[in-house]
Design an enzyme around this catalytic site. Structure first.
Site, PDB file in Angstrom:
ATOM      1  N   ASP A  33      -2.572  -1.602  -3.768  1.00  0.00           N
ATOM      2  CA  ASP A  33      -3.661  -0.637  -3.788  1.00  0.00           C
ATOM      3  C   ASP A  33      -3.733   0.215  -5.054  1.00  0.00           C
ATOM      4  OD1 ASP A  33      -1.464   1.017  -3.191  1.00  0.00           O
ATOM      5  OD2 ASP A  33      -2.302   1.788  -1.325  1.00  0.00           O
ATOM      6  N   SER A  66       0.839  -1.197   0.000  1.00  0.00           N
ATOM      7  CA  SER A  66       0.000   0.000   0.000  1.00  0.00           C
ATOM      8  C   SER A  66       0.872   1.243   0.000  1.00  0.00           C
ATOM      9  CB  SER A  66      -0.904   0.018   1.232  1.00  0.00           C
ATOM     10  OG  SER A  66      -1.624   1.235   1.296  1.00  0.00           O
ATOM     11  N   HIS A  67       0.324   2.327  -0.511  1.00  0.00           N
ATOM     12  CA  HIS A  67       1.010   3.611  -0.463  1.00  0.00           C
ATOM     13  C   HIS A  67       1.078   4.155   0.966  1.00  0.00           C
ATOM     14  CE1 HIS A  67       0.745   3.505  -4.778  1.00  0.00           C
ATOM     15  NE2 HIS A  67       1.418   4.641  -4.848  1.00  0.00           N
ATOM     16  N   SER A  68       0.289   3.585   1.838  1.00  0.00           N
ATOM     17  CA  SER A  68       0.235   4.034   3.230  1.00  0.00           C
ATOM     18  C   SER A  68       0.553   2.876   4.170  1.00  0.00           C
ATOM     19  CB  SER A  68      -1.171   4.570   3.539  1.00  0.00           C
ATOM     20  OG  SER A  68      -1.361   4.708   4.927  1.00  0.00           O
ATOM     21  N   SER A  97       1.205   2.700  -9.098  1.00  0.00           N
ATOM     22  CA  SER A  97       2.654   2.601  -8.946  1.00  0.00           C
ATOM     23  C   SER A  97       3.039   1.459  -8.012  1.00  0.00           C
ATOM     24  CB  SER A  97       3.262   3.924  -8.472  1.00  0.00           C
ATOM     25  OG  SER A  97       2.774   4.273  -7.197  1.00  0.00           O
TER      26      SER A  97
END
Length: 128
Positions: free
Chosen positions: A68, A10-12, A71
């Site tokens: 997600d 995930s980006h987070s 990228s």
């Protein structure tokens, strides 16, 4: 018992951690590794984190990677290539639902390709 491993990308880091918490409520015996956020703790993805997660999650039964955003997919594809594993697969499914199904099915001992097939059946796009 060896089972198919799971990687959450995930980006987070908080999203990855929250999903991990959810998955641990239903399955404790599957390797679930996190690759959330950048190396500096920011929003984004890290190729190194993904590579490390693949290595940790791989018990020899295979690894499923769930992601997600776009990228994250690109970094996951590169990580699979760099890891040189023929048993690591990027799953095209919603992050939460896909990872949930993958984790539960790995926990009951399903084989890698059976889990992938089951997920693909769940997320068919229908144009009516």
């Amino acid at each position: 018992m060896s089972a198919v491993g799971i990687v959450l990308i995930s980006h987070s880091d908080k999203i990855a951690e929250g999903l991990y918490e959810l998955l641990r409520q239903v399955e404790q015996n599957v390797a679930i590794e996190l690759a959330g956020g950048t190396d500096e703790g920011g929003i984004g993805t890290s190729l190194d984190k993904i590579l490390q997660a693949i290595e940790k999650a791989d018990s020899g039964e295979g690894v499923l990677l769930f992601y997600d955003l776009g990228s994250a997919k690109m970094n996951a594809e590169l990580a699979i290539e760099l890891a040189g594993k023929d048993n690591a697969y990027l799953v095209e499914a919603p992050l939460i639902e896909g990872a949930y199904i993958g984790t539960v099915e790995a926990g009951i001992g399903k084989r890698l390709h059976d889990i992938i097939e089951g997920i693909q059946k769940q997320f068919t796009v229908i144009n009516e």
